[in-house]
Design an enzyme around this catalytic site. Structure first.
Site, PDB file in Angstrom:
ATOM      1  CG  PHE A  63     -10.655  35.426 -36.709  1.00  0.00           C
ATOM      2  CD1 PHE A  63     -11.717  34.773 -36.116  1.00  0.00           C
ATOM      3  CD2 PHE A  63     -10.195  36.604 -36.148  1.00  0.00           C
ATOM      4  CE1 PHE A  63     -12.321  35.275 -34.969  1.00  0.00           C
ATOM      5  CE2 PHE A  63     -10.777  37.119 -35.000  1.00  0.00           C
ATOM      6  CZ  PHE A  63     -11.846  36.455 -34.410  1.00  0.00           C
ATOM      7  CB  THR A 115      -5.359  37.303 -24.838  1.00  0.00           C
ATOM      8  OG1 THR A 115      -6.644  36.774 -24.522  1.00  0.00           O
ATOM      9  CG2 THR A 115      -4.450  36.182 -25.318  1.00  0.00           C
ATOM     10  CG  ASP A 151      -5.711  42.842 -24.764  1.00  0.00           C
ATOM     11  OD1 ASP A 151      -6.919  42.584 -24.768  1.00  0.00           O
ATOM     12  OD2 ASP A 151      -4.877  42.240 -25.463  1.00  0.00           O
TER      13      ASP A 151
END
Length: 359
Positions: free
Chosen positions: A145, A20, A18
């Site tokens: 979100f 971040t 991944d």
């Protein structure tokens, strides 16, 4: 990673990372922002706390469009939301249990600039002209979100205003598509590419005045699609995500062991490519090919578009039918050696949707 599982798995030839929080640090640093006005970008800036910006829709979007909450006196929530809110220097105040119990409806979370002194907080005995001096925004409802929608939004009411407002933030392409066309700068794609190619995390923000028919009670049950449309594009927020100190040495060790490395991220593709170059996942001489695959439609076969990552969007792109392409994916297949031709390593970058079509 369980070491005993690795020991008995036989052989590792690929490791997926991944971005971040794995290759890069968990935290983000505010890098700058780029305002848009009347359908064009203004000069990029870095100080969002400038006095001329305090009550702007852009700053209010940064201060109110989030899912932050207060836990034991400390603001907590998504790291990106937190960094954007902290950059504004505003204060977040949530109603207490006692305050909520005194009313039939839940009181909103309030955000306001920090430079307003405490004794200017609105009260029942204040005159209207005194209240108007206080600037604070109440967050009435929130549309969280969604990774599939790549955006979030809130409905707010500013003290002294009758009409409600909506603020939205999210992936730049997604936000721009939900804004009035005349408010989105013509060079939007070029400016966005400039920042993503530097490895910056870019977030777009937008605003909309809601019609008088949208009351406090009505927006509690309204669909987000009704709110998240006909927005006015406000600009871009750029965040910097630094590499972890151990990232480059570990990737180098994996490459020396002939183990392939791959990045899987939900971030902007060009941002991911820039980070991959920075950490050495893509070598200096490596070329990146952006791949966009479209599924079959109206009886037509799937198509694939190829484009070098360092070529401008308006460059020539050759569409190709999927069944006509024979890609050399097997590790044992080797291209014929040609003298005096420098070795070039090609890397493919594609979205999840394109990967699903190709696979």
């Amino acid at each position: 990673i369980l070491c005993q599982r690795i020991n008995i798995c036989g052989q590792i030839n690929l490791v997926c990372f991944d971005k971040t929080g794995t290759l890069t640090e968990d935290g983000l640093d505010m890098w700058g922002f780029h305002l848009a006005q009347d359908g064009r970008f203004l000069v990029a800036q870095q100080d969002v706390r400038d006095s001329s910006m305090v009550r702007s829709h852009f700053v209010v979007a940064m201060a109110s469009c989030h899912s932050l909450t207060t836990i034991e006196g400390k603001i907590s929530g998504d790291p990106l939301d937190l960094k954007m809110f902290e950059a504004t220097g505003w204060i977040l105040e949530e109603p207490t249990v006692e305050e909520t119990a005194l009313h039939d409806q839940i009181l909103p979370t309030v955000v306001r600039p920090v430079d307003q002194i405490a004794d200017m907080t609105p009260s029942e005995d204040m005159e209207m002209n005194e209240i108007m001096k206080v600037y604070e925004v109440g967050i009435i409802t929130q549309f969280p979100f969604s990774s599939s929608l790549q955006r979030m939004s809130v409905v707010t009411r500013t003290l002294g205003q009758k009409r409600l407002e909506a603020y939205m933030k999210g992936a730049p392409e997604t936000v721009a598509a939900l804004c009035k066309r005349e408010t989105v700068p013509e060079n939007f794609s070029q400016v966005l590419e400039t920042y993503t190619c530097q490895g910056l995390r870019v977030i777009a923000v937008a605003h909309r005045w809601l019609e008088p028919k949208f009351t406090w009670h009505r927006v509690q049950n309204v669909s987000r699609d009704v709110i998240e449309c006909n927005m006015e594009f406000l600009g871009l927020v750029m965040m910097q995500n630094k590499l972890k100190n151990e990232t480059i040495p570990i990737l180098r060790e994996l490459h020396q062991a002939c183990i392939r490395t791959l990045m899987v991220t939900g971030d902007n593709m060009l941002t991911a490519v820039a980070v991959a170059r920075e950490c050495g996942m893509i070598p200096p001489q490596g070329k990146v090919i952006i791949t966009e695959a479209l599924p079959p439609k109206d009886g037509q076969p799937a198509t694939i578009h190829w484009q070098y990552a360092d070529v401008l969007p308006n460059s020539h792109i050759i569409p190709t039918h999927k069944e006509e392409e024979n890609l050399l994916l097997e590790k044992d297949e080797v291209l014929p050696f040609r003298k005096n031709v420098p070795e070039t390593v090609y890397h493919f970058a594609m979205s999840g949707k394109s990967f699903a079509v190709i696979s």
